[in-house]
Design an enzyme around this catalytic site. Sequence first.
Site, PDB file in Angstrom:
ATOM      1  N   GLU A 186      69.311  36.056  48.596  1.00 21.15           N
ATOM      2  CA  GLU A 186      68.286  35.666  47.612  1.00 21.15           C
ATOM      3  C   GLU A 186      66.935  36.285  47.981  1.00 21.15           C
ATOM      4  O   GLU A 186      66.453  36.142  49.122  1.00 21.15           O
ATOM      5  CB  GLU A 186      68.175  34.130  47.558  1.00 21.15           C
ATOM      6  N   ASP A 241      77.309  23.557  46.241  1.00 19.54           N
ATOM      7  CA  ASP A 241      76.283  23.632  47.285  1.00 19.54           C
ATOM      8  C   ASP A 241      76.380  22.439  48.223  1.00 19.54           C
ATOM      9  O   ASP A 241      76.532  21.297  47.779  1.00 19.54           O
ATOM     10  CB  ASP A 241      74.892  23.601  46.625  1.00 19.54           C
ATOM     11  N   SER A 278      70.090  23.722  42.847  1.00 19.85           N
ATOM     12  CA  SER A 278      69.036  23.981  41.855  1.00 19.85           C
ATOM     13  C   SER A 278      69.066  22.903  40.775  1.00 19.85           C
ATOM     14  O   SER A 278      68.095  22.744  40.028  1.00 19.85           O
ATOM     15  CB  SER A 278      69.220  25.369  41.219  1.00 19.85           C
TER      16      SER A 278
HETATM   17  O1  KIV Z   1      71.184  26.267  43.923  1.00 12.81           O
HETATM   18  C1  KIV Z   1      71.348  27.352  43.358  1.00 12.81           C
HETATM   19  O2  KIV Z   1      71.402  27.467  42.145  1.00 12.81           O
HETATM   20  C2  KIV Z   1      71.480  28.542  44.203  1.00 12.81           C
HETATM   21  C3  KIV Z   1      71.439  29.875  43.536  1.00 12.81           C
HETATM   22  C4  KIV Z   1      70.089  30.180  43.056  1.00 12.81           C
HETATM   23  C5  KIV Z   1      71.979  30.950  44.417  1.00 12.81           C
HETATM   24  O3  KIV Z   1      71.578  28.429  45.382  1.00 12.81           O
END
Ligand code: KIV
Length: 275
Positions: free
Chosen positions: A192, A94, A56
């Site tokens: 999500e 991530d 994100s």
């Molecule tokens: O990238 C992110 O912030 C996420 C969350 C919204 C779970 O994957």
Amino acid sequence: MAYADPHATPPQPLTVDGLARRKRDGVRLSVLTAYDASIARAAERAGIDILLVGDSLGMVVQGQHTTLPVTVDHIVYHGAAVARGARHTLRIADMPFGSAPDPATAYRNAARLVAEGGADMVKLEGAGHMLDVIRYLVERDIPVCAHLGLTPQSVLKLGGYRVQGREDAAAERVRTEARAVAEAGASLLVLECVPVALAQAITARLLIPTIGIGAGPHCDGQVLVSTDLLGLGDGRRPRFVRDFLAGRGSIEDAFRAYAAAVRDGSFPTAEESYA
Ligand code: KIV
């Protein structure tokens, strides 16, 4: 600039092997995205359980329209900053779009997120070919958080950001995928934007904790994007976002209020969830 109290007792660190125990004990987990050392430090002081260096960051830090342009280098850079700010908090990084096309490539990228980016665990979106990736990483000692439901890296295929799993067949697919990622060795599962009842059923079925975002109050924990929680959205506020800074004097207080609301189950409400 504020300095940490050198005499404070360090908090008991949550580790990957403590996650399932938290679920068994019924202690909900507060998860927050972080992209820099200052926010990470405030979150650690506020007692947030887990920090997510989410892709994100492409949208909220870089101003992109999707998460697709985020690279492994970006996550490494922000992850290292978060790790310097919050050394005692469990950190997830991530795996960005295109970084896990096959198990061996995924391992090389995941190892960088751990070794250079300070991650304790990596997060992967989807099931399908990711099941082999999850098994491969876990067998090689890299803990994995899975991510199902609305997976923003699939936006081109999904055609937009919509609630997933509303129809029976789609709900069954998410349930099957949830069982599969747990069997493949994931230690945590982000759900999500799925209906409350679907998230509740998956949470009841799995031994690993579920972390909801737009997935209702019955998950084993919640995650929010930190800028959303601080009222710094782009004007379109999704229903699962609550501004925890409103009426509070500091970012740290807002994070503390979020952690408390997750723990006592007062966040999210039915109005902040999807039927
Ligand atoms: O990238 C992110 O912030 C996420 C969350 C919204 C779970 O994957």
